[in-house]
Design a protein around this motif. Structure first.
Motif, mmCIF file in Angstrom:
data_model
loop_
_atom_site.group_PDB
_atom_site.id
_atom_site.type_symbol
_atom_site.label_atom_id
_atom_site.label_comp_id
_atom_site.label_asym_id
_atom_site.label_seq_id
_atom_site.Cartn_x
_atom_site.Cartn_y
_atom_site.Cartn_z
ATOM 1 N N PHE A 23 -57.808 -28.044 -42.775
ATOM 2 C CA PHE A 23 -59.236 -28.286 -43.016
ATOM 3 C C PHE A 23 -59.974 -26.995 -43.383
ATOM 4 O O PHE A 23 -61.006 -27.038 -44.055
ATOM 5 N N ILE A 24 -59.452 -25.858 -42.983
ATOM 6 C CA ILE A 24 -60.014 -24.562 -43.374
ATOM 7 C C ILE A 24 -59.346 -24.069 -44.656
ATOM 8 O O ILE A 24 -60.008 -23.667 -45.608
ATOM 9 N N HIS A 25 -58.018 -24.106 -44.670
ATOM 10 C CA HIS A 25 -57.242 -23.521 -45.768
ATOM 11 C C HIS A 25 -57.411 -24.278 -47.085
ATOM 12 O O HIS A 25 -57.279 -23.685 -48.159
ATOM 13 N N LYS A 26 -57.732 -25.559 -47.033
ATOM 14 C CA LYS A 26 -57.824 -26.336 -48.272
ATOM 15 C C LYS A 26 -58.866 -25.752 -49.222
ATOM 16 O O LYS A 26 -58.756 -25.911 -50.437
ATOM 17 N N SER A 27 -59.860 -25.040 -48.698
ATOM 18 C CA SER A 27 -60.853 -24.415 -49.577
ATOM 19 C C SER A 27 -60.197 -23.420 -50.527
ATOM 20 O O SER A 27 -60.705 -23.162 -51.617
ATOM 21 N N HIS A 28 -59.068 -22.885 -50.117
ATOM 22 C CA HIS A 28 -58.349 -21.924 -50.951
ATOM 23 C C HIS A 28 -57.586 -22.616 -52.082
ATOM 24 O O HIS A 28 -57.255 -21.994 -53.079
ATOM 25 N N HIS A 29 -57.317 -23.890 -51.940
ATOM 26 C CA HIS A 29 -56.591 -24.658 -52.955
ATOM 27 C C HIS A 29 -57.540 -25.446 -53.856
ATOM 28 O O HIS A 29 -57.090 -26.241 -54.667
ATOM 29 N N GLN A 30 -58.821 -25.243 -53.691
ATOM 30 C CA GLN A 30 -59.820 -25.919 -54.510
ATOM 31 C C GLN A 30 -60.531 -24.896 -55.385
ATOM 32 O O GLN A 30 -60.473 -23.693 -55.126
#
Length: 152
Positions: free
Chosen positions: A35-42
């Motif tokens: 939920f935190i790391h997904k911002s890096h894949h967007q």
């Protein structure tokens, strides 16, 4: 001779951070902390992303260790220095060279291009799974065997 032990601790910390980072990236960032790391894949809309909280956390840990070991320059201090050096390498390799948070530099270096290629494969998916290539400084040999021109 007194400099050998601190250098060994720093180099050992760098190796340990690469292993630790690979582990937490694979099992925590692509697991319960997605939920935190997904911002890096967007697609990033600004300079910062929620995922940067991990870098801030490691910076706090390294400063704390250096502070706690500052008087005697003991192992805590040098481990903190090692974590800081890893953070600087992370910033240069990952944020600058791979993700172009600043104007990226051009290179024909096969190692750098292989690392970039592996990271681009990691980002092919914008989902938690499937994912591969979780390291920063190490990647599968297959990414280094391709033509150096294919990554520009």
């Amino acid at each position: 001779m007194q400099i050998i032990l601190p250098i060994a601790i720093i180099l050992g910390t760098l190796a340990g951070m690469e292993s630790f980072s690979w582990f937490i990236h694979k099992y925590l960032f692509h697991g319960p902390l997605w939920f935190i790391h997904k911002s890096h894949h967007q697609q990033r809309s600004g300079w910062f992303e929620f995922n940067d909280i991990f870098s801030v956390l490691f910076a706090i840990i390294s400063v704390y260790l250096m502070w706690m070991g500052r008087i005697d320059l003991d192992i805590k201090f040098w481990v903190g220095v090692g974590i800081t050096v890893y953070g600087i390498i992370y910033f240069i390799f990952h944020d600058w060279f791979i993700h172009n948070r600043f104007q990226s530099f051009k290179t024909d270096n096969s190692y750098l291009l292989g690392i970039r290629r592996a990271h681009k494969i990691h980002h092919k998916s914008t989902e938690k799974n499937p994912a591969e290539e979780f390291g920063l400084l190490l990647a599968s040999k297959k990414y280094f065997k391709q033509s150096t021109r294919s990554s520009h």
